[in-house]
Design a protein around this motif. Sequence first.
Motif, PDB file in Angstrom:
ATOM      1  N   LEU A  76      -9.386  70.622   3.593  1.00 28.87           N
ATOM      2  CA  LEU A  76      -8.563  71.413   4.514  1.00 28.87           C
ATOM      3  C   LEU A  76      -7.722  70.451   5.354  1.00 28.87           C
ATOM      4  N   THR A  77      -6.782  69.816   4.694  1.00 28.15           N
ATOM      5  CA  THR A  77      -5.922  68.824   5.332  1.00 28.15           C
ATOM      6  C   THR A  77      -4.465  69.157   5.058  1.00 28.15           C
ATOM      7  N   ARG A  78      -3.591  68.622   5.878  1.00 25.90           N
ATOM      8  CA  ARG A  78      -2.156  68.904   5.743  1.00 25.90           C
ATOM      9  C   ARG A  78      -1.579  68.034   4.638  1.00 25.90           C
ATOM     10  N   GLN A  79      -1.269  68.668   3.513  1.00 27.47           N
ATOM     11  CA  GLN A  79      -0.848  67.909   2.330  1.00 27.47           C
ATOM     12  C   GLN A  79       0.174  68.639   1.480  1.00 27.47           C
ATOM     13  N   VAL A  80       0.524  69.875   1.835  1.00 27.18           N
ATOM     14  CA  VAL A  80       1.391  70.695   0.994  1.00 27.18           C
ATOM     15  C   VAL A  80       2.783  70.786   1.618  1.00 27.18           C
ATOM     16  N   LYS A  81       3.809  70.735   0.766  1.00 22.39           N
ATOM     17  CA  LYS A  81       5.196  70.895   1.198  1.00 22.39           C
ATOM     18  C   LYS A  81       5.664  72.282   0.756  1.00 22.39           C
ATOM     19  N   TYR A  82       6.102  73.078   1.721  1.00 17.80           N
ATOM     20  CA  TYR A  82       6.414  74.495   1.470  1.00 17.80           C
ATOM     21  C   TYR A  82       7.877  74.738   1.834  1.00 17.80           C
ATOM     22  N   LEU A  83       8.669  75.162   0.847  1.00 20.23           N
ATOM     23  CA  LEU A  83      10.096  75.448   1.069  1.00 20.23           C
ATOM     24  C   LEU A  83      10.297  76.940   1.278  1.00 20.23           C
ATOM     25  N   VAL A  84      11.004  77.267   2.345  1.00 24.04           N
ATOM     26  CA  VAL A  84      11.382  78.646   2.620  1.00 24.04           C
ATOM     27  C   VAL A  84      12.897  78.706   2.692  1.00 24.04           C
ATOM     28  N   GLN A  85      13.498  79.492   1.806  1.00 24.00           N
ATOM     29  CA  GLN A  85      14.939  79.715   1.884  1.00 24.00           C
ATOM     30  C   GLN A  85      15.164  81.081   2.501  1.00 24.00           C
ATOM     31  N   ASP A  86      15.831  81.068   3.638  1.00 19.94           N
ATOM     32  CA  ASP A  86      15.962  82.309   4.384  1.00 19.94           C
ATOM     33  C   ASP A  86      16.987  82.109   5.495  1.00 19.94           C
ATOM     34  N   GLY A  87      17.133  83.115   6.309  1.00 17.55           N
ATOM     35  CA  GLY A  87      18.027  83.047   7.450  1.00 17.55           C
ATOM     36  C   GLY A  87      17.340  83.494   8.717  1.00 17.55           C
ATOM     37  N   GLY A  88      17.614  82.807   9.845  1.00 17.64           N
ATOM     38  CA  GLY A  88      17.020  83.158  11.125  1.00 17.64           C
ATOM     39  C   GLY A  88      15.802  82.327  11.457  1.00 17.64           C
ATOM     40  N   PHE A  89      15.958  81.002  11.442  1.00 18.08           N
ATOM     41  CA  PHE A  89      14.852  80.103  11.803  1.00 18.08           C
ATOM     42  C   PHE A  89      14.894  79.826  13.297  1.00 18.08           C
ATOM     43  N   GLN A  90      13.838  80.132  14.006  1.00 16.46           N
ATOM     44  CA  GLN A  90      13.691  79.813  15.420  1.00 16.46           C
ATOM     45  C   GLN A  90      12.347  79.119  15.607  1.00 16.46           C
ATOM     46  N   PHE A  91      12.378  77.874  15.978  1.00 11.23           N
ATOM     47  CA  PHE A  91      11.135  77.090  16.075  1.00 11.23           C
ATOM     48  C   PHE A  91      10.232  77.656  17.166  1.00 11.23           C
ATOM     49  N   ASN A  92       8.908  77.666  16.878  1.00 10.67           N
ATOM     50  CA  ASN A  92       7.910  78.043  17.880  1.00 10.67           C
ATOM     51  C   ASN A  92       6.625  77.282  17.585  1.00 10.67           C
ATOM     52  N   SER A  93       5.611  77.555  18.368  1.00 14.31           N
ATOM     53  CA  SER A  93       4.355  76.791  18.267  1.00 14.31           C
ATOM     54  C   SER A  93       3.591  77.053  16.988  1.00 14.31           C
ATOM     55  N   ASP A  94       3.962  78.068  16.223  1.00 13.33           N
ATOM     56  CA  ASP A  94       3.266  78.352  14.974  1.00 13.33           C
ATOM     57  C   ASP A  94       3.879  77.629  13.777  1.00 13.33           C
TER      58      ASP A  94
END
Length: 835
Positions: free
Chosen positions: A243-261
Amino acid sequence: MTTTRSATHRTRVRRYLTTVVVATLAAGLVATTDAGAAPTPGGPTGPTDATSAEPLAFRVDPGLVAPRLRLDPVGRTGTDREIGVVAGPDGKPAGLVLDEVMVRTAGQAELDAFLARWGGQVLDSFAPDAEGQDHLVRVDVAKADPAGLVADLLAAEPRQSGGFRVGDERALRLLALAAAEWRTGTEVVLDWLVEPSGIADGQVFEAPDIGKNVFDWSFMRAGGALDVGVAPAWQLLESKGRLTRQVKYLVQDGGFQFNSDFPSKVSLHKVEWGETNTNDCTGGTPCPWHATDVVLAAMGRVDNDYGTAGPAGPVVQELVAVRNGIDYWTVLRRLEKAAESTHPDVVNLSFTRDVNLGVSHARTWTDRRMKHVRDTGALIVAAAGNNGTNVDGDTLWVPCESTHVMCVGGMNQDATVAGGSNWGTKDLTTSVEIYGPMCVPGLTDPGTPAVNTTKTTCGTSVASPFVGGVAALVMAADPTLTSEQVRQILNDTAHVGGLGGKVTGSQRRVDALAAVADALGVTVGKPAVSISTPKTKQKFAVGQSVDLWGTATDFLGKEIPLTWTSSIDGELATGSQTFVPSLSAGTHVVTASATDSLGRTGSASVTVTVVDSPTKVAIISPPAGLTLVAGQPVGLLGTSNDPDEFGPVPDAQVTWTVRRGNTVVLEKTGHQAVLPANAVTPGAYTVTFATAGSSVQRAFSVTSAPAGQSRPTATITKPATALDLTTVEAGPKSVAFAGTGTDAEDGTVAGTRFRWTAYGDGGVKQVLCQGGGVPTGEPVDDKGTPKNCASFTAALAQLTSGTATTTWSVWLEVFDATGLVGTDSVPVRIQHLVG
């Protein structure tokens, strides 16, 4: 390749199109429709079935307004681009880029010929491959002849029928150009606009307003109707150190607003934080922060007291955020460039487009471009769409129906297919392949990250990234898996069924726990339970304590508590090492069971027997062979020994029955009783002392006193009542005795005519004191008989009887001058205390 028909003079065409003439060769008719006339069926007044037998026809409808959206500049020239609109027989409008087509050519000569036919200019191109190259070409639609549209389209796609509407002349000519090329076999694809698929320890918490452990969320937990098992999948990964951070995930979309999640590492491709989504979602619903909702559904951070949580939250190392664009060329061009430069593990496409014209070419083009993305190493997941329709009809749904895409539908909380989700009737890789939750929590206002409250967000745009998040967990479990292997695992481990009767295609519902377990080579079954003690077929006595030792291990390899039960006595105890003081007599199936965090119960059992050894009973008093004169009480004294309890049974469980002949003269309970003097009349007596399963008998006789004589009366004054002594020392115990005797004829009887005898368990008899005037024979086992036995001290031995208590019945016999005997008795019990 044949050339197209010569173009009609532009001004003449405009005049002609005011009352556009549409030919339908299928019927051999020519239909004329005034542009201002009432709409045909399938227009604004109501959609018609796309499979209607109505002849194929096209008309310009100025009331059909194209979307007012700004298209991104494309390619090397940055040209101004405009949008047109087409509505099919179902009445639903679809936007497309005017004056542009996507064309596939095998080489430069074929490209040059196409450009020459249509006055074309190459705006942008994908890199060539072994078979050819894809180009975006601006064309001069004035060179196209709308009069040949119906014939050309029916030649290429004979299934077409029904009335189509276009918003203006340019859109009509663009369709005519494409149909002419389709008829000759050229791979031409219209650049349709795409739209986002609408979004209408086990202690993990998110936004305060949820107030519920993530492990209990219906779409995260194991069990329930959905039984997705994301939360236990996290636990399983953690138990294996994956359970470690190792995956690269691409999201193609519109309306990205950065937040704590969001993941801490984000790479932006044509994206600016806070830039809203350009296009509305399905049905024209505004969705300005569509991308943000998608990211949270896929990989919202876990246990950070903010927002929501996504399956891939604990394992995503980097989010590749790619702006979607509006038209299909731009979307896939950006996607392919970003995938080639970043090599993501998962790609999510939460948009869709239904294509009714040029379907075969659009399918081929989509498959080719999706394969290029897949070949970068990515698993592509895409939303099935929120049109509530079967994707396996004549209409092509892109990118859902590409064989290189895992198309994801949405399911309700009861695991039935969601009403708004598209679905399939074929179990193929070109249909809806798997289903995820249609609704999950999302931020109330994604555009304002400081507002940490949630609302329910729904759509296949949620289901798709959610399933992509599960794929990320599988990749974390085994990073050596290829994207196709991950796809196969998701399909092989999915739940099957329950979506509803109309879904006759794939009935798979994502199962995160099973998929992760499969990737790890772990069997997720009931807890493994073993019992080390007691051993099967072991025997115990009633009252004997029984150790209960065992272990239970869950699918994580973690020990969990045991609960012990008996088939006779019910629940016994809890714990891995415990005991029960005793078990009831009989054959017990002793079961140890344990329930894991998934609610699955494992158990193991052994069979043991508890033997109820018979209680031993003995009569101490009356002594064996006793004969006495009527009219005096007879002391009854018995002992019992329950070997299972290592002691006597309770008084209430032993009984006395005294019979004179066949007549019962006394029934009593307890180890000590008295047959009263008035019941002691001449006759033969039988005394029975009994407990459950055991009994013993003794006889004595009673005679009458000779005529004119009376028996003496004996009274023990010390101890006057039953005497109970304790000792910590082994060996005899000294006891003081005293008594009196009287006789009607002789008066006071002297102690020299007294005899004291102790009777013990096992028939032991001990004369304690015998007076010199006793008329009977020599004393038995005399311990030094005093001349006078009115009072003395004697030693009573501790007998070995199987218990810690020795019971004596001490009898005093008083002899009168004629030899008649009077008797009295008293019990003496000596308990040996063992330190």
